[in-house]
Design an enzyme around this catalytic site. Structure first.
Site, short mmCIF file in Angstrom:
data_model
loop_
_atom_site.label_atom_id
_atom_site.label_comp_id
_atom_site.label_asym_id
_atom_site.label_seq_id
_atom_site.Cartn_x
_atom_site.Cartn_y
_atom_site.Cartn_z
N ARG A 153 49.60 -38.61 -34.63
CA ARG A 153 49.50 -37.70 -33.48
C ARG A 153 50.27 -38.23 -32.28
O ARG A 153 50.86 -37.46 -31.51
CB ARG A 153 48.02 -37.47 -33.13
CG ARG A 153 47.31 -36.59 -34.17
CD ARG A 153 45.81 -36.78 -34.11
NE ARG A 153 45.07 -35.83 -34.93
CZ ARG A 153 44.89 -35.94 -36.25
NH1 ARG A 153 45.42 -36.95 -36.92
NH2 ARG A 153 44.17 -35.03 -36.91
N ARG A 187 49.49 -31.02 -53.71
CA ARG A 187 48.38 -30.68 -52.81
C ARG A 187 48.56 -29.30 -52.18
O ARG A 187 49.68 -28.85 -51.95
CB ARG A 187 48.23 -31.76 -51.74
CG ARG A 187 47.90 -33.11 -52.37
CD ARG A 187 47.76 -34.20 -51.36
NE ARG A 187 46.61 -34.01 -50.49
CZ ARG A 187 46.33 -34.80 -49.46
NH1 ARG A 187 47.13 -35.79 -49.15
NH2 ARG A 187 45.25 -34.58 -48.74
N ARG A 242 39.66 -37.38 -55.86
CA ARG A 242 38.98 -38.68 -55.68
C ARG A 242 37.66 -38.78 -56.40
O ARG A 242 37.21 -39.89 -56.71
CB ARG A 242 38.82 -38.99 -54.17
CG ARG A 242 40.14 -39.40 -53.56
CD ARG A 242 40.02 -39.81 -52.11
NE ARG A 242 41.28 -40.41 -51.67
CZ ARG A 242 41.67 -40.52 -50.41
NH1 ARG A 242 40.88 -40.06 -49.44
NH2 ARG A 242 42.83 -41.08 -50.10
N GLY A 290 49.68 -36.15 -46.41
CA GLY A 290 49.17 -34.81 -46.13
C GLY A 290 49.03 -34.58 -44.64
O GLY A 290 49.34 -33.50 -44.13
N GLN A 346 43.14 -31.67 -40.37
CA GLN A 346 44.57 -31.41 -40.49
C GLN A 346 44.88 -29.94 -40.20
O GLN A 346 45.83 -29.63 -39.49
CB GLN A 346 45.07 -31.77 -41.89
CG GLN A 346 45.02 -33.26 -42.17
CD GLN A 346 45.38 -33.62 -43.60
OE1 GLN A 346 45.68 -32.74 -44.41
NE2 GLN A 346 45.34 -34.90 -43.91
N ARG A 372 43.66 -45.30 -51.33
CA ARG A 372 42.24 -45.64 -51.18
C ARG A 372 41.56 -45.91 -52.54
O ARG A 372 40.59 -46.65 -52.62
CB ARG A 372 41.49 -44.57 -50.38
CG ARG A 372 42.05 -44.43 -48.98
CD ARG A 372 41.14 -43.73 -48.01
NE ARG A 372 41.89 -43.22 -46.88
CZ ARG A 372 42.30 -43.94 -45.83
NH1 ARG A 372 41.99 -45.21 -45.74
NH2 ARG A 372 43.01 -43.39 -44.86
N SER A 391 45.46 -41.74 -38.28
CA SER A 391 45.39 -40.39 -37.69
C SER A 391 45.97 -40.39 -36.27
O SER A 391 46.73 -39.49 -35.89
CB SER A 391 43.93 -39.92 -37.61
OG SER A 391 43.42 -39.74 -38.91
N ASP A 438 37.22 -39.94 -45.84
CA ASP A 438 38.14 -40.87 -46.50
C ASP A 438 37.42 -42.10 -47.06
O ASP A 438 38.06 -42.93 -47.73
CB ASP A 438 39.23 -41.32 -45.53
CG ASP A 438 40.18 -40.18 -45.19
OD1 ASP A 438 40.29 -39.24 -46.00
OD2 ASP A 438 40.81 -40.23 -44.12
C1 S3P Z 1 43.11 -36.51 -41.36
C2 S3P Z 1 42.21 -35.58 -41.78
C3 S3P Z 1 41.52 -35.66 -43.07
C4 S3P Z 1 41.65 -37.04 -43.71
C5 S3P Z 1 43.04 -37.58 -43.60
C6 S3P Z 1 43.44 -37.70 -42.15
C7 S3P Z 1 43.77 -36.34 -40.05
O1 S3P Z 1 42.09 -34.70 -43.95
O2 S3P Z 1 41.26 -36.99 -45.06
O3 S3P Z 1 43.14 -38.86 -44.20
O4 S3P Z 1 44.36 -37.30 -39.53
O5 S3P Z 1 43.67 -35.23 -39.51
P1 S3P Z 1 41.57 -33.17 -44.02
O6 S3P Z 1 41.94 -32.50 -42.78
O7 S3P Z 1 42.28 -32.60 -45.22
O8 S3P Z 1 40.09 -33.28 -44.22
#
Ligand code: S3P
Length: 450
Positions: A33, A129, A358, A101, A176, A403, A29, A327
């Site tokens: 960023r 997705r 999942r 994603g 996200q 995962r 994450s 996760d």
């Molecule tokens: C993430 C947010 C989560 C997580 C993903 C990483 C992020 O997703 O499952 O692996 O870095 O912002 P969601 O925002 O869909 O919950």
């Protein structure tokens, strides 16, 4: 990349114990960023310990496509020469975010308030997705998006030429979506306000403040209210990416369930918005200790010491903890299979729209290995077989989900018979050194060539 290439089947054999020190890679994450905010700053951001997994490499490539200069200096050290807020160029070709994603949703947010058009795609998992969760809020800024049915990728976004700031309540717990709206708000004049009913990982808010944006967070009865003042000049930063607690979960949990294990996983970021798994494991009776707790760059960090835990018991995992361990439910369910009694996980509807569904992927895989599972739309329960009691012997479909693949390879270490996953290729998206790292601890992972 391997998530598109031929499947890489892998079998994990039962072992007598996992021992040693496991240095897991940088946080996924935070790595995404750091690249995106680096690309929006004016000047050069330096990043160390960047996760060099496929997901993050796709984001690096995308930032180049939007005009930033992104350089790999080797050994996890990278630099990003940013173009400034509002300075993104129009990509010459389709932006392929692979399996990620996080990558695609954050980048869509970041370009949504610049007057450019970009088309996004990804692998079969990402193309299935939902993207409406980001195209709905960016429309409020004035951006337009056209995708396939249900807003799915491939998707073309035209950013707003005269963006308006927005006030947006995120309808599902999603870091996200929150982050996409904040990144879009960067190039809108005035204050963009994002409200989340439940706290999700807060790396974007922290990093925006680190880059010099004016961002405030208030906890109110309606939730966390985040206010960002638009059109700042972001100042380049030096970012040391902490190690990923979501990757640490695999060696930690494998050690807890495999007799004879004693594993140290150093330097793990334990930001409370990410640490729910570890709280849950301790409630289950895990022999898990936070050694040398300290603060690094404003984040709590510790070395995790995990030993085989014969007294693991099933618990009810509270729904309000879901966002802080979203996760980690796949690997938690593997631990639950090796505990006495039932582990119930509720309030986890979001698991159905991750890299795979999942709940379904884990339930079918656990059943194939002799574990009984019950499930509903937003809950599931695993009936534990007790330490050393999981039969194993099954083959599991990884469904392009890193995962799921790693969770079942960990199960194979502790089960009575080997566990096979049909494709370990997707592991490279987040944890490219999983196989050598686990092998060094004593795992027996057999790929197609051995
Ligand atoms: C993430 C947010 C989560 C997580 C993903 C990483 C992020 O997703 O499952 O692996 O870095 O912002 P969601 O925002 O869909 O919950």
């Amino acid at each position: 990349m391997s998530s598109h290439g031929p499947a890489i089947p892998m079998t994990s054999h039962p072992v007598r114990g996992l021992t040693g020190t496991a240095h897991v890679p940088g946080d996924k994450s935070i790595s995404h960023r750091a690249l995106i905010l680096g690309a929006l700053a004016v000047g050069e951001t330096r990043i160390t310990d960047l996760l060099e997994g496929e997901d993050v490499l796709r984001t690096a490539q995308a930032m180049r496509a939007f005009g930033a200069e992104v350089t790999d200096h080797g050994g996890g050290s990278w630099s990003v020469h940013g173009v400034g807020v509002g300075g993104f160029a129009e990509p010459e070709d389709v932006v392929d975010c692979g399996n990620s994603g996080t990558g695609v949703r954050l980048i869509i947010g970041a370009m949504a308030t610049s007057p450019i058009t970009a088309t996004f795609t990804g692998d079969a998992s990402l193309r299935s997705r939902p993207m409406g969760r980001v195209t709905d809020p960016i429309a409020l800024f004035g951006a337009r998006a056209v995708g396939r049915a249900g807003g799915r990728l491939p998707l073309t976004v035209t950013g707003a030429a005269d963006p308006l700031p927005v006030r947006y309540r995120v309808p599902m717990p999603s870091a996200q979506v929150k982050s996409a709206v904040l990144l879009a708000g960067l190039n809108a004049p005035g204050d963009t306000v994002v409200i989340e009913a439940e706290a999700t990982r807060d790396h974007t808010e922290r990093m925006l403040a680190g880059f010099g944006a004016t961002v405030s967070v208030e906890t109110t009865p309606e939730g966390r209210v985040i206010t960002l003042t638009g059109q700042p000049e972001l100042k380049p930063q030096t970012i040391a990416v902490p190690r990923d607690p979501s990757s640490a979960a695999f060696p930690v949990c494998a050690a807890l369930i495999t007799e004879g294990s004693d594993v140290l996983v150093p330097n793990i970021g334990l930001n409370p918005t990410r640490a729910g798994l570890y709280e849950t494991l301790i409630e289950m009776g895990a022999d898990l200790v936070y050694e040398n707790p300290r603060e690094v760059g404003g984040e709590p960090v510790a070395d995790l010491r995990a030993r085989f835990s014969p007294a693991l018991k099933g618990i009810d995992v509270p729904p309000e903890r879901a966002a802080s361990m979203i996760d980690e439910y796949p690997i938690l369910s593997v631990v639950a299979a090796c505990a006495e009694g039932t582990t119930r996980m509720t309030g986890v509807k979001e698991l159905r729209v991750k890299e795979s569904d999942r709940i379904d992927a884990m339930a079918r895989g656990l059943e194939a290995n002799g574990v009984t599972v019950e499930e509903g739309e937003d809950w599931w329960a695993v009936h534990g077989r007790g330490p050393g009691g999981t039969p194993g012997g099954g083959t599991v479909a990884a469904r392009l989900d890193h995962r799921i693949a790693m969770s079942f390879l960990c199960l194979g270490m502790a089960a009575r018979k080997p566990v096979k996953v049909d494709d370990a290729g997707p592991i490279a998206t987040s944890f490219p050194v999983f196989e050598p790292l686990m092998t060094a601890l004593g795992a027996r992972l057999q790929g197609p060539d051995r």
